[in-house]
Structures are given as C-alpha cells and as structure tokens.
Write a protein that holds these residues in place. Structure first.
Motif, short mmCIF file in Angstrom:
data_model
loop_
_atom_site.label_atom_id
_atom_site.label_comp_id
_atom_site.label_asym_id
_atom_site.label_seq_id
_atom_site.Cartn_x
_atom_site.Cartn_y
_atom_site.Cartn_z
N ARG A 190 0.83 -1.21 0.00
CA ARG A 190 0.00 0.00 0.00
C ARG A 190 0.86 1.26 0.00
O ARG A 190 0.42 2.34 -0.38
N ARG A 191 2.09 1.13 0.48
CA ARG A 191 2.98 2.30 0.52
C ARG A 191 3.86 2.41 -0.72
O ARG A 191 4.66 3.33 -0.83
N MET A 192 3.74 1.45 -1.62
CA MET A 192 4.61 1.46 -2.80
C MET A 192 3.96 2.21 -3.95
O MET A 192 2.75 2.14 -4.14
N ARG A 193 4.76 2.90 -4.71
CA ARG A 193 4.28 3.56 -5.94
C ARG A 193 4.84 2.86 -7.18
O ARG A 193 4.20 2.77 -8.20
N HIS A 194 6.07 2.41 -7.05
CA HIS A 194 6.76 1.80 -8.18
C HIS A 194 7.07 0.33 -7.89
O HIS A 194 7.38 -0.03 -6.76
N SER A 195 7.05 -0.46 -8.93
CA SER A 195 7.43 -1.87 -8.79
C SER A 195 8.95 -1.99 -8.79
O SER A 195 9.65 -1.13 -9.33
N SER A 196 9.41 -3.08 -8.24
CA SER A 196 10.81 -3.48 -8.44
C SER A 196 10.73 -4.82 -9.16
O SER A 196 9.63 -5.32 -9.44
N GLN A 197 11.87 -5.44 -9.42
CA GLN A 197 11.80 -6.74 -10.10
C GLN A 197 11.06 -7.78 -9.24
O GLN A 197 10.33 -8.61 -9.73
N GLY A 198 11.28 -7.67 -7.92
CA GLY A 198 10.69 -8.67 -7.02
C GLY A 198 9.24 -8.39 -6.65
O GLY A 198 8.48 -9.31 -6.37
#
Ligand SMILES: O=C(O)CCC(=O)C(=O)O
Length: 263
Positions: A46-54
């Motif tokens: 919920r606090r993320m805006r961008h994805s990472s690979q994982g």
C-alpha cells in the motif's frame, strides 16, 4: 502427507500431462498461516508507488504491471501482482514448506529424489485490476547452466482463495512439456527478459495446434504441481474479490543414469 491418490498414478499423469492436481493439500490451520503471510505482504504494497523486479504492482495502461515496471511508470498501491522470493519477506510463508512437508511428502515421492528449494512467489491477482498472466513456460526463466545439475523443476502452486474461471484460475496445455523445448516468445530478449515492456506470451495455437488447453479451478487449500516446460496461463480478475495463491518451486536433481549437461 496425504496425496489422496496412489503415487504411481500421479507420476503417470504428471509424465503424460505435465501437471497434476493435488486436492486438499493444505489443512485449515496452515491455510490460515498462508492467508496471514499473503495479507501482510499485500499490506506492505500500500505504501509502494513503483514496482521493483521482485515486487510487481498492477498498473493502468497497455501492458499492465509488467510494462509499467519495465518502463519505470507508477503502479497501483496495494494492488500487487506478484512478489518473488516471498519466503524471504514473510516468516509465515517461509514456514509452509516445512509445515506441509512439501519436499519429503510431495517432491520426493513424485520425482524419486528430494529437490533443492529454488524460490517462492505470492501470486496475488487482486480484485478488479488483477491482470492476465499470458501463456508461458517457466523454463524460459531458467538459465542453461541450470541443466548441468538439475533436470526440471516442480512448482507446487497452492490456492489461498478459491481460484475459479472468473477470478483467474490457472489453465494448462497438457502435453506441452513433452519435447522439453523452450519456446521463445516473439519480441523478447532472452538475455534480459525483465527489461522488455512486453511480457513473454506464447501463441499456443500456432505452437501446439494439436493440444487442447484445460482450465483448472482449485478450492482454497488445493494445489497443482507442474513442470518447467508445461505451458500455462491465468486470466484477468475483474471480480470484487482477490485470488491469492502461493507457489513453492523445487529444482529437481538429475536422477542417476540420466544424461547431464544441457536439456
Ligand atoms: O498464479 C498465477 O496467476 C500465475 C502463476 C504462474 O504463472 C506460475 O506459477 O508460474
């Protein structure tokens, strides 16, 4: 561990079809542990805006979460598509293989040898925006060196919610594993798969015109085990409920007498 059916029958079906359903694999107390682990990981996004690979969020626009990650575009907070290495982020999901005895109770009887734990994934398929996972073979993601030590993988995919046709249960192409050929999707750089804005996607009608896909709904707590070369997909989830699943992947050591080096 109760596999519910004779081992020889399961082995035969796995050889012929490339996957085998394992009904009611997970008792309710372990399913409760899995639900907690999934909820905790999803909450963190919920606090993320961008994805990472994982950690891959779903996203608006063409190509969904896969393309957004590759292009550095924002995803939708809280709507996570997949978390790789889930066992490293969730103590609950980390203890499930032990609680269920997956290696000695499933991998060993079906392969003949225990496997080496390879990875685990949360496949969250969130409500409304959960995107399709196109037809693919997991073998595409394995490097050539893998086959020096191992002959295949077993993925044990466990439904945490009921997985139905309308919320994106898995579909398989029985027999697609038989030639042990990695089919390379168009427009993909094999050396840098995750950089491509197009998610690997196989045209199964062209590649396997004689094979017929099957849809495999699973009740929460039931599972399916499949091989690295078995083509599979899951459709989008436009329903109001999530379709969480967790997979545990084991590398299968070559059995004595089988050739080493390459597929
Ligand atoms: O759960 C899904 O939607 C996709 C799972 C999958 O493709 C896999 O486990 O390789």
């Amino acid at each position: 561990m109760q596999l519910g059916r004779p081992v020889e029958e399961l082995v035969r079906e796995l050889d012929e079809r490339g996957f085998v359903p394992l009904d009611d694999l997970v008792p309710e107390p372990v399913l409760a542990v899995m639900r907690r682990g999934c909820d905790d990981l999803i909450e963190r996004t919920r606090r993320m805006r961008h994805s990472s690979q994982g950690w891959q969020l779903e996203a608006e626009g063409e190509g969904g979460g896969w393309a957004a990650r590759a292009e550095g575009r924002e995803g939708i907070p809280g709507k996570v598509r997949v978390v790789g290495h889930a066992h490293e982020h969730s103590p609950e999901l980390a203890k499930v293989p032990e609680l269920l005895g997956l290696n000695e109770g499933v991998v060993e009887p079906l392969h003949g040898l225990r496997g080496d734990f390879y990875n685990s994934y949360l496949w969250a398929k969130p409500s409304e925006v959960g995107s399709e996972k196109p037809w693919h073979q997991d073998a595409l993601f394995l490097r050539e060196e893998f086959y020096e030590t191992y002959e295949d993988v077993f993925t044990i995919w466990i439904a945490v919610d009921d997985a139905r046709e309308d919320n994106g249960c898995l579909r398989f192409l029985p027999g697609s594993h038989r030639d042990r050929v990695v089919q390379e999707p168009h427009g993909i750089d094999r050396e840098d798969l995750f950089a491509s804005p197009r998610e690997p996607s196989l045209d199964i009608d062209r590649l396997w015109p004689d094979l017929t896909p099957v849809t495999l709904p699973r009740r929460a707590g039931s599972a399916v085990l499949f091989r690295a070369f078995t083509a599979h997909t899951s459709s989008a989830n436009r329903t109001e409920g999530q379709r969480r699943a967790v997979s545990y992947v084991y590398s299968l050591p070559r059995r004595p007498g089988t050739a080493g080096g390459g597929r």
